[in-house]
Design a protein around this motif. Sequence first.
Motif, PDB file in Angstrom:
ATOM      1  N   THR A 159       0.389  -1.485  -0.120  1.00 22.86           N
ATOM      2  CA  THR A 159      -0.263   0.309  -0.178  1.00 22.86           C
ATOM      3  C   THR A 159       1.193   1.298  -0.196  1.00 22.86           C
ATOM      4  OG1 THR A 159       0.183  -0.033   2.103  1.00 22.86           O
ATOM      5  CG2 THR A 159      -1.622  -1.329   1.225  1.00 22.86           C
ATOM      6  N   VAL A 160       0.132   2.038  -0.266  1.00 22.86           N
ATOM      7  CA  VAL A 160       0.766   3.745   0.168  1.00 22.86           C
ATOM      8  C   VAL A 160      -0.507   4.473   0.686  1.00 22.86           C
ATOM      9  CG1 VAL A 160       1.904   5.421  -1.466  1.00 22.86           C
ATOM     10  CG2 VAL A 160       1.820   3.474  -2.576  1.00 22.86           C
ATOM     11  N   HIS A 161       0.490   5.445   1.398  1.00 22.34           N
ATOM     12  CA  HIS A 161      -0.602   6.052   2.150  1.00 22.34           C
ATOM     13  C   HIS A 161       0.128   8.330   2.870  1.00 22.34           C
ATOM     14  CE1 HIS A 161      -4.018   3.124   3.067  1.00 22.34           C
ATOM     15  NE2 HIS A 161      -3.319   2.628   3.240  1.00 22.34           N
ATOM     16  N   VAL A 162      -0.205   7.968   3.068  1.00 24.24           N
ATOM     17  CA  VAL A 162      -0.092   9.028   3.708  1.00 24.24           C
ATOM     18  C   VAL A 162      -0.434   8.638   4.996  1.00 24.24           C
ATOM     19  CG1 VAL A 162      -0.282  11.187   1.664  1.00 24.24           C
ATOM     20  CG2 VAL A 162      -1.688  10.817   3.630  1.00 24.24           C
ATOM     21  N   ASP A 163       0.779  10.228   6.427  1.00 23.70           N
ATOM     22  CA  ASP A 163       0.251   9.960   7.202  1.00 23.70           C
ATOM     23  C   ASP A 163      -1.516  10.687   8.119  1.00 23.70           C
ATOM     24  OD1 ASP A 163       0.850  12.478   6.824  1.00 23.70           O
ATOM     25  OD2 ASP A 163       2.829  12.480   8.663  1.00 23.70           O
ATOM     26  N   ASN A 164      -2.172  10.152   7.618  1.00 13.91           N
ATOM     27  CA  ASN A 164      -3.720   9.937   8.211  1.00 13.91           C
ATOM     28  C   ASN A 164      -3.912  10.857   9.077  1.00 13.91           C
ATOM     29  OD1 ASN A 164      -5.494  10.622   5.183  1.00 13.91           O
ATOM     30  ND2 ASN A 164      -3.912   8.288   5.290  1.00 13.91           N
ATOM     31  N   GLU A 165      -3.765   9.616  10.349  1.00  6.65           N
ATOM     32  CA  GLU A 165      -4.508   9.591  10.775  1.00  6.65           C
ATOM     33  C   GLU A 165      -3.564  10.946  12.557  1.00  6.65           C
ATOM     34  OE1 GLU A 165      -4.527   9.414  15.814  1.00  6.65           O
ATOM     35  OE2 GLU A 165      -2.551   8.538  14.323  1.00  6.65           O
ATOM     36  N   PRO A 166      -1.869  10.531  12.241  1.00  9.25           N
ATOM     37  CA  PRO A 166      -1.635  11.996  13.054  1.00  9.25           C
ATOM     38  C   PRO A 166      -1.516  12.571  12.694  1.00  9.25           C
ATOM     39  CG  PRO A 166       0.363  10.329  12.064  1.00  9.25           C
ATOM     40  CD  PRO A 166      -1.232   9.460  12.374  1.00  9.25           C
ATOM     41  N   ALA A 167      -1.734  13.699  11.143  1.00 10.73           N
ATOM     42  CA  ALA A 167      -0.909  14.323  10.557  1.00 10.73           C
ATOM     43  C   ALA A 167      -3.289  15.311  10.719  1.00 10.73           C
ATOM     44  CB  ALA A 167      -1.509  14.030   8.864  1.00 10.73           C
ATOM     45  N   SER A 168      -4.164  15.043  10.767  1.00  7.86           N
ATOM     46  CA  SER A 168      -5.476  14.879  11.599  1.00  7.86           C
ATOM     47  C   SER A 168      -5.816  15.560  13.450  1.00  7.86           C
ATOM     48  CB  SER A 168      -6.664  14.371  11.313  1.00  7.86           C
ATOM     49  OG  SER A 168      -6.716  13.867   9.867  1.00  7.86           O
ATOM     50  N   ALA A 208     -12.156   1.676  10.069  1.00  9.27           N
ATOM     51  CA  ALA A 208     -10.532   2.144   9.214  1.00  9.27           C
ATOM     52  C   ALA A 208     -10.525   1.488   7.939  1.00  9.27           C
ATOM     53  CB  ALA A 208      -9.571   2.404   9.837  1.00  9.27           C
ATOM     54  N   GLU A 209     -11.058   0.106   7.993  1.00  2.00           N
ATOM     55  CA  GLU A 209     -10.384  -1.001   6.790  1.00  2.00           C
ATOM     56  C   GLU A 209     -10.263  -0.604   5.806  1.00  2.00           C
ATOM     57  OE1 GLU A 209     -11.287  -4.594   8.147  1.00  2.00           O
ATOM     58  OE2 GLU A 209     -10.211  -4.388  10.274  1.00  2.00           O
ATOM     59  N   TYR A 210     -12.429   0.332   6.072  1.00  5.53           N
ATOM     60  CA  TYR A 210     -12.464   0.647   4.436  1.00  5.53           C
ATOM     61  C   TYR A 210     -12.564   2.142   3.905  1.00  5.53           C
ATOM     62  CZ  TYR A 210     -14.624  -3.755   5.030  1.00  5.53           C
ATOM     63  OH  TYR A 210     -15.043  -5.076   4.758  1.00  5.53           O
ATOM     64  N   THR A 211     -11.745   3.078   4.923  1.00  5.19           N
ATOM     65  CA  THR A 211     -11.950   4.124   3.836  1.00  5.19           C
ATOM     66  C   THR A 211     -10.863   4.948   5.278  1.00  5.19           C
ATOM     67  OG1 THR A 211     -12.511   6.004   3.904  1.00  5.19           O
ATOM     68  CG2 THR A 211     -13.753   5.533   5.626  1.00  5.19           C
ATOM     69  N   ILE A 212      -9.976   5.252   4.182  1.00 10.65           N
ATOM     70  CA  ILE A 212      -8.878   6.279   5.123  1.00 10.65           C
ATOM     71  C   ILE A 212      -9.285   7.465   6.202  1.00 10.65           C
ATOM     72  CG2 ILE A 212      -7.418   5.974   3.433  1.00 10.65           C
ATOM     73  CD1 ILE A 212      -7.766   8.850   2.703  1.00 10.65           C
ATOM     74  N   THR A 213     -10.541   8.301   5.801  1.00 15.77           N
ATOM     75  CA  THR A 213     -11.306   9.190   6.227  1.00 15.77           C
ATOM     76  C   THR A 213     -12.009   9.125   8.322  1.00 15.77           C
ATOM     77  OG1 THR A 213     -13.811   8.352   5.370  1.00 15.77           O
ATOM     78  CG2 THR A 213     -12.289  10.527   4.608  1.00 15.77           C
ATOM     79  N   ARG A 214     -12.001   7.274   8.067  1.00 21.97           N
ATOM     80  CA  ARG A 214     -12.170   7.373   9.360  1.00 21.97           C
ATOM     81  C   ARG A 214     -10.658   7.180  10.079  1.00 21.97           C
ATOM     82  NH1 ARG A 214     -15.835   4.488  12.512  1.00 21.97           N
ATOM     83  NH2 ARG A 214     -15.004   4.121  14.158  1.00 21.97           N
ATOM     84  N   HIS A 215      -9.831   6.677   9.886  1.00 20.09           N
ATOM     85  CA  HIS A 215      -8.231   7.837  10.256  1.00 20.09           C
ATOM     86  C   HIS A 215      -8.351   9.120  10.034  1.00 20.09           C
ATOM     87  CE1 HIS A 215      -5.975   3.495   9.575  1.00 20.09           C
ATOM     88  NE2 HIS A 215      -6.899   3.297   8.636  1.00 20.09           N
ATOM     89  N   ARG A 216      -8.343  10.001   9.667  1.00 17.58           N
ATOM     90  CA  ARG A 216      -8.201  11.080  10.069  1.00 17.58           C
ATOM     91  C   ARG A 216      -9.519  11.875  11.336  1.00 17.58           C
ATOM     92  NH1 ARG A 216      -8.610  13.474   3.513  1.00 17.58           N
ATOM     93  NH2 ARG A 216      -6.843  11.895   2.876  1.00 17.58           N
ATOM     94  N   GLN A 221     -10.541  12.703  16.381  1.00 17.23           N
ATOM     95  CA  GLN A 221     -11.762  12.382  18.209  1.00 17.23           C
ATOM     96  C   GLN A 221      -9.964  12.229  19.446  1.00 17.23           C
ATOM     97  OE1 GLN A 221     -13.284   9.359  16.817  1.00 17.23           O
ATOM     98  NE2 GLN A 221     -15.172  10.331  16.491  1.00 17.23           N
ATOM     99  N   ARG A 222      -9.294  12.048  19.052  1.00 18.36           N
ATOM    100  CA  ARG A 222      -7.530  11.837  19.625  1.00 18.36           C
ATOM    101  C   ARG A 222      -7.143  13.485  20.251  1.00 18.36           C
ATOM    102  NH1 ARG A 222      -1.521  11.070  19.595  1.00 18.36           N
ATOM    103  NH2 ARG A 222      -2.162  11.445  17.054  1.00 18.36           N
ATOM    104  N   ALA A 223      -7.270  14.321  19.724  1.00 23.73           N
ATOM    105  CA  ALA A 223      -7.048  16.315  19.786  1.00 23.73           C
ATOM    106  C   ALA A 223      -8.168  16.063  20.790  1.00 23.73           C
ATOM    107  CB  ALA A 223      -7.064  16.329  18.497  1.00 23.73           C
ATOM    108  N   PHE A 224      -9.649  15.567  20.312  1.00 28.94           N
ATOM    109  CA  PHE A 224     -10.809  16.248  21.315  1.00 28.94           C
ATOM    110  C   PHE A 224     -10.614  16.042  22.880  1.00 28.94           C
ATOM    111  CE2 PHE A 224     -13.718  16.650  17.509  1.00 28.94           C
ATOM    112  CZ  PHE A 224     -13.507  17.490  17.034  1.00 28.94           C
ATOM    113  N   LYS A 225     -10.446  14.960  22.588  1.00 28.36           N
ATOM    114  CA  LYS A 225     -10.379  13.923  24.048  1.00 28.36           C
ATOM    115  C   LYS A 225      -9.073  14.674  25.041  1.00 28.36           C
ATOM    116  CE  LYS A 225     -11.900   9.968  22.648  1.00 28.36           C
ATOM    117  NZ  LYS A 225     -11.804   8.060  22.146  1.00 28.36           N
ATOM    118  N   GLU A 226      -8.392  15.468  24.323  1.00 32.24           N
ATOM    119  CA  GLU A 226      -6.802  15.670  24.713  1.00 32.24           C
ATOM    120  C   GLU A 226      -7.289  17.065  26.071  1.00 32.24           C
ATOM    121  OE1 GLU A 226      -3.630  15.890  23.038  1.00 32.24           O
ATOM    122  OE2 GLU A 226      -2.914  13.404  23.267  1.00 32.24           O
ATOM    123  N   GLN A 227      -8.216  17.488  25.015  1.00 30.66           N
ATOM    124  CA  GLN A 227      -8.840  18.895  25.547  1.00 30.66           C
ATOM    125  C   GLN A 227     -10.105  18.573  26.283  1.00 30.66           C
ATOM    126  OE1 GLN A 227      -7.527  22.275  24.466  1.00 30.66           O
ATOM    127  NE2 GLN A 227      -5.846  21.561  23.939  1.00 30.66           N
TER     128      GLN A 227
END
Length: 353
Positions: A159-168, A208-216, A221-227
């Motif tokens: 696969t070829v991906h970008v770092d969707n989750e950490p970037a979001s 997340a297995e089906y779409t990169i937007t779930r990673h985003r 949501q990780r940022a929401f929780k930290e705030q």
Amino acid sequence: MPPSSRRITLKDLAARLGISTATVSNAFNRPDQLSPALRERILREAKAMGYSGPDAKARSLRTGRSRIIAVVLAESLTYSLNDAVASELLSGIAEVLDAHSHTLLLVSGRHHANRIPDSASIADGFIVYGLMPNLKMLADLPPQRPLVAVDFDIESCPTVHVDNEPASYAIACHALSSLPQRPAVINLRLTEQPCNGRITAEHRLLSAEYTITRHRLIGFQRAFKEQGIDPAQVPMWNVEENTFEVCVPVIEEILDLPKDQRPDLLMCMSDRIALTALTLAEQRGLRIPEDLSITGFDGIAEGQYRAPRLTTVRQDNVAKGRLAASMILGKEPMAPHRLETELIMGQTCPRPA
């Protein structure tokens, strides 16, 4: 000159020029093996004789290779060629294929629900790209041919991906640092059933297995929780297609909410969604970012050339295409690759004062 009553062959052209058939073949298939002058001479004589080049099907049967790489697109050809992200990726793929004398074949998953079209059956390899490509078509791909997935996961395939989750996560942390009162998220095709509007408890989200937007979304949501923000309390909308026309009714619904319910931060899954929100907000006299902050994802040129400049995540789509093409040609390892992105601090969601 060979008789005009039959099809001109590579052997006819070679005999006419007094050179080997291998040299003639190189002029069409491996131009880097010949001097420019010799190749020009061969092509000029071929045109004069009415010879258009080696037959792809015959060559495929003879050598087992067609020098064709098929790109299977989740969207229609019209959409893919007009979409800035997809067109940049295709440009990167074409650049590598051109350099190695291969042909690019585009196949849309939208119009072939049950099988791969016959035109792609002789391809040497396949690059699958997009949000949720046609799974029935994927099952029909020749299993012995190499396959690379881009922005999509296929079991046991490179696969070829970008770092969707950490970037979001990074852009969400930046956006939330200004302490918005009513943040909201606009997703891109994230519900199991079609939904062009507000996501409710009745909607099931794709994994997340089906779409990169779930990673985003996971990054957001990780940022929401930290705030200290409960992700379940952040309203979400879904857009079914990444086009202005499809985005408009969803964003109009958001912006036309009463002022005390209208979000003051829109975190968008794509630049096209964000730019549509920006345009519609300006039409309503909303001040950006004073009344409404907006973030995107992609880094397309349109968002950086207008004012206010879009705050977004830039992904190098051309590099993704080059890498995928290099992998399918055996120039790069057939392994999972993840490219880094860049956070662009624009004016639609600036650093807090």
